[in-house]
Design a protein around this motif. Sequence first.
Motif, PDB file in Angstrom:
ATOM      1  N   ALA B  49      16.630  34.485  51.989  1.00 12.71           N
ATOM      2  CA  ALA B  49      17.791  35.377  51.883  1.00 12.71           C
ATOM      3  C   ALA B  49      18.586  35.088  50.609  1.00 12.71           C
ATOM      4  O   ALA B  49      18.977  36.014  49.889  1.00 12.71           O
ATOM      5  CB  ALA B  49      18.674  35.231  53.118  1.00 12.71           C
ATOM      6  N   VAL B  52      16.568  36.435  47.628  1.00 12.32           N
ATOM      7  CA  VAL B  52      16.563  37.906  47.537  1.00 12.32           C
ATOM      8  C   VAL B  52      17.892  38.402  46.984  1.00 12.32           C
ATOM      9  O   VAL B  52      17.934  39.183  46.033  1.00 12.32           O
ATOM     10  CB  VAL B  52      16.302  38.571  48.918  1.00 12.32           C
ATOM     11  CG1 VAL B  52      16.606  40.068  48.861  1.00 12.32           C
ATOM     12  CG2 VAL B  52      14.866  38.353  49.358  1.00 12.32           C
ATOM     13  N   GLU B  53      18.983  37.929  47.581  1.00 13.85           N
ATOM     14  CA  GLU B  53      20.288  38.457  47.169  1.00 13.85           C
ATOM     15  C   GLU B  53      20.590  38.114  45.712  1.00 13.85           C
ATOM     16  O   GLU B  53      21.114  38.940  44.966  1.00 13.85           O
ATOM     17  CB  GLU B  53      21.407  37.923  48.077  1.00 13.85           C
ATOM     18  CG  GLU B  53      21.247  38.249  49.558  1.00 13.85           C
ATOM     19  CD  GLU B  53      21.270  39.731  49.902  1.00 13.85           C
ATOM     20  OE1 GLU B  53      21.678  40.544  49.045  1.00 13.85           O
ATOM     21  OE2 GLU B  53      20.860  40.085  51.025  1.00 13.85           O
ATOM     22  N   GLU B  56      17.826  39.959  43.325  1.00 13.21           N
ATOM     23  CA  GLU B  56      18.053  41.411  43.280  1.00 13.21           C
ATOM     24  C   GLU B  56      19.318  41.724  42.495  1.00 13.21           C
ATOM     25  O   GLU B  56      19.418  42.762  41.845  1.00 13.21           O
ATOM     26  CB  GLU B  56      18.129  41.998  44.695  1.00 13.21           C
ATOM     27  CG  GLU B  56      16.753  42.060  45.359  1.00 13.21           C
ATOM     28  CD  GLU B  56      16.744  42.771  46.698  1.00 13.21           C
ATOM     29  OE1 GLU B  56      17.812  43.160  47.194  1.00 13.21           O
ATOM     30  OE2 GLU B  56      15.636  42.940  47.246  1.00 13.21           O
ATOM     31  N   TYR B 119      32.047  39.530  56.245  1.00 14.29           N
ATOM     32  CA  TYR B 119      30.816  40.346  56.216  1.00 14.29           C
ATOM     33  C   TYR B 119      31.023  41.616  57.044  1.00 14.29           C
ATOM     34  O   TYR B 119      30.722  42.716  56.610  1.00 14.29           O
ATOM     35  CB  TYR B 119      29.648  39.529  56.784  1.00 14.29           C
ATOM     36  CG  TYR B 119      28.284  40.099  56.471  1.00 14.29           C
ATOM     37  CD1 TYR B 119      27.638  39.769  55.291  1.00 14.29           C
ATOM     38  CD2 TYR B 119      27.639  40.974  57.352  1.00 14.29           C
ATOM     39  CE1 TYR B 119      26.382  40.283  54.992  1.00 14.29           C
ATOM     40  CE2 TYR B 119      26.389  41.494  57.059  1.00 14.29           C
ATOM     41  CZ  TYR B 119      25.763  41.136  55.878  1.00 14.29           C
ATOM     42  OH  TYR B 119      24.533  41.654  55.579  1.00 14.29           O
ATOM     43  N   ILE B 123      31.023  45.365  55.507  1.00 15.92           N
ATOM     44  CA  ILE B 123      29.952  46.297  55.862  1.00 15.92           C
ATOM     45  C   ILE B 123      30.532  47.536  56.549  1.00 15.92           C
ATOM     46  O   ILE B 123      30.025  48.648  56.396  1.00 15.92           O
ATOM     47  CB  ILE B 123      28.881  45.605  56.737  1.00 15.92           C
ATOM     48  CG1 ILE B 123      27.556  46.358  56.661  1.00 15.92           C
ATOM     49  CG2 ILE B 123      29.291  45.433  58.169  1.00 15.92           C
ATOM     50  CD1 ILE B 123      26.398  45.620  57.313  1.00 15.92           C
ATOM     51  N   VAL B 128      27.982  51.803  49.859  1.00 13.23           N
ATOM     52  CA  VAL B 128      26.857  51.288  49.099  1.00 13.23           C
ATOM     53  C   VAL B 128      26.881  51.961  47.724  1.00 13.23           C
ATOM     54  O   VAL B 128      26.964  53.169  47.627  1.00 13.23           O
ATOM     55  CB  VAL B 128      25.537  51.577  49.822  1.00 13.23           C
ATOM     56  CG1 VAL B 128      24.359  51.102  49.006  1.00 13.23           C
ATOM     57  CG2 VAL B 128      25.530  50.884  51.177  1.00 13.23           C
ATOM     58  N   GLY B 132      22.586  50.383  45.175  1.00 12.05           N
ATOM     59  CA  GLY B 132      22.196  49.819  46.458  1.00 12.05           C
ATOM     60  C   GLY B 132      22.969  48.595  46.869  1.00 12.05           C
ATOM     61  O   GLY B 132      22.812  48.104  47.968  1.00 12.05           O
ATOM     62  N   ALA B 134      25.848  46.518  48.366  1.00 12.84           N
ATOM     63  CA  ALA B 134      26.846  46.873  49.366  1.00 12.84           C
ATOM     64  C   ALA B 134      28.022  45.896  49.323  1.00 12.84           C
ATOM     65  O   ALA B 134      28.833  45.849  50.223  1.00 12.84           O
ATOM     66  CB  ALA B 134      26.204  46.880  50.744  1.00 12.84           C
ATOM     67  N   LEU B 136      27.769  42.885  49.629  1.00 12.77           N
ATOM     68  CA  LEU B 136      27.508  41.929  50.701  1.00 12.77           C
ATOM     69  C   LEU B 136      26.702  40.723  50.238  1.00 12.77           C
ATOM     70  O   LEU B 136      26.623  39.728  50.947  1.00 12.77           O
ATOM     71  CB  LEU B 136      26.726  42.621  51.832  1.00 12.77           C
ATOM     72  CG  LEU B 136      27.458  43.745  52.545  1.00 12.77           C
ATOM     73  CD1 LEU B 136      26.470  44.552  53.379  1.00 12.77           C
ATOM     74  CD2 LEU B 136      28.562  43.196  53.430  1.00 12.77           C
ATOM     75  N   GLY B 137      26.106  40.824  49.058  1.00 15.43           N
ATOM     76  CA  GLY B 137      25.167  39.802  48.613  1.00 15.43           C
ATOM     77  C   GLY B 137      25.756  38.407  48.564  1.00 15.43           C
ATOM     78  O   GLY B 137      25.178  37.470  49.123  1.00 15.43           O
ATOM     79  N   ASN B 140      26.554  37.039  51.940  1.00 19.86           N
ATOM     80  CA  ASN B 140      25.321  36.661  52.629  1.00 19.86           C
ATOM     81  C   ASN B 140      24.789  35.314  52.114  1.00 19.86           C
ATOM     82  O   ASN B 140      24.349  34.468  52.897  1.00 19.86           O
ATOM     83  CB  ASN B 140      24.281  37.770  52.438  1.00 19.86           C
ATOM     84  CG  ASN B 140      23.228  37.738  53.515  1.00 19.86           C
ATOM     85  OD1 ASN B 140      23.467  37.240  54.613  1.00 19.86           O
ATOM     86  ND2 ASN B 140      22.055  38.247  53.215  1.00 19.86           N
ATOM     87  N   LYS B 143      26.885  32.668  53.588  1.00 17.57           N
ATOM     88  CA  LYS B 143      26.601  32.516  55.025  1.00 17.57           C
ATOM     89  C   LYS B 143      25.355  31.661  55.255  1.00 17.57           C
ATOM     90  O   LYS B 143      25.345  30.774  56.091  1.00 17.57           O
ATOM     91  CB  LYS B 143      26.372  33.893  55.668  1.00 17.57           C
ATOM     92  CG  LYS B 143      27.649  34.543  56.175  1.00 17.57           C
ATOM     93  CD  LYS B 143      27.375  35.949  56.660  1.00 17.57           C
ATOM     94  CE  LYS B 143      26.631  35.973  57.977  1.00 17.57           C
ATOM     95  NZ  LYS B 143      26.032  37.286  58.238  1.00 17.57           N
ATOM     96  N   VAL B 144      24.286  31.985  54.524  1.00 16.84           N
ATOM     97  CA  VAL B 144      23.044  31.243  54.766  1.00 16.84           C
ATOM     98  C   VAL B 144      23.109  29.823  54.201  1.00 16.84           C
ATOM     99  O   VAL B 144      22.490  28.912  54.730  1.00 16.84           O
ATOM    100  CB  VAL B 144      21.775  31.973  54.238  1.00 16.84           C
ATOM    101  CG1 VAL B 144      21.580  33.292  54.952  1.00 16.84           C
ATOM    102  CG2 VAL B 144      21.791  32.151  52.737  1.00 16.84           C
TER     103      VAL B 144
END
Lengths: 132, 175
Positions: B49, B52-53, B56, B119, B123, B128, B132, B134, B136-137, B140, B143-144
């Motif tokens: 995660a 990706v965030e 991206e 979050y 959301i 968005v 793309g 949002a 939120l990246g 997130n 969070k992880v």
Amino acid sequence: MDSLNIEPTEFTPRINFDPENNLFEISGFSRPENVIGFFRPILKWLDEYSDSVLSRNIDFNKSLLTVNLRMTYFNSASSKFILDILLEFMKYHSRGNEILINWYYEEGDDEIQESGEEISDMLGYPFDFIPY
Amino acid sequence: MGEVEVASEELLRHFGPLSYEEIGFLLNKMAALLDKRGMNITIRKKVYAAMVESLENIYKHQDHISDDVAYLPKFSLLVNAQSLSLFISNSILNHKVNLLKSKLDKVNSLDKDGLKDLYKNTILSGNVSPKGGAGLGIINIAKVSENKINYTFTAINDKYSYFTLNVLISLNNTK
């Protein structure tokens, strides 16, 4: 109304929306390069489904709609759209349909399980959590 | 007992612009490497995660990057006995620095429940963007990670700065 079937790719999930059997499934992996381009047609389909199927059902007993989510990974942009899809089902619920949301997660995958719990919390609607 | 300097091993490295396919390649390589080391699914999903965030984000903003070769996007993943450590660097327009810094300070000030609330609020209220994102990246990633995100910003010239984020994922406090 025709069902909506989208085959999965390396970056996008499988979609099987089967209005005849009241079954709506999203499964796999989601980090589309064009997240809006992927999810907008799905939301549009749900709009049409609401107009052409649910609104015409004037029976006292509305259908039970089952939503199965079996995600292995989704990025944050996808989570926004998964929420939007489920918000559509919440609208159907407010109009009398029973909605069953099954959230599948791989045993031990705390990330997917917790994501489901958070989305359930955001919707204020309980999910059935099913490990596999 | 004093702090012990722990040697880290570099597992993955990328330098330069990224294609969507290359992000997939790096993710697959990471998953295979961590699997080989017997790391559990929760750790792998957390690193996945965070990668990706952050990758991206680099991908989405690479039309704005400085063309100076010293300041191209960089990514590396390191491991030691205590944690996995991701370093993500990219250039950024100077006028966007404060916004990114304030987002990082915000997530760093929150605990797990605070991040969940942020979050949720983002959301439910945010739109968005056409690319793309949002908004939120970063939330997130925080969070992880369950650790503070370390960051540095260095001015390149009057138009660009270069930032590095360091995201830590601890190995010993997950189920």
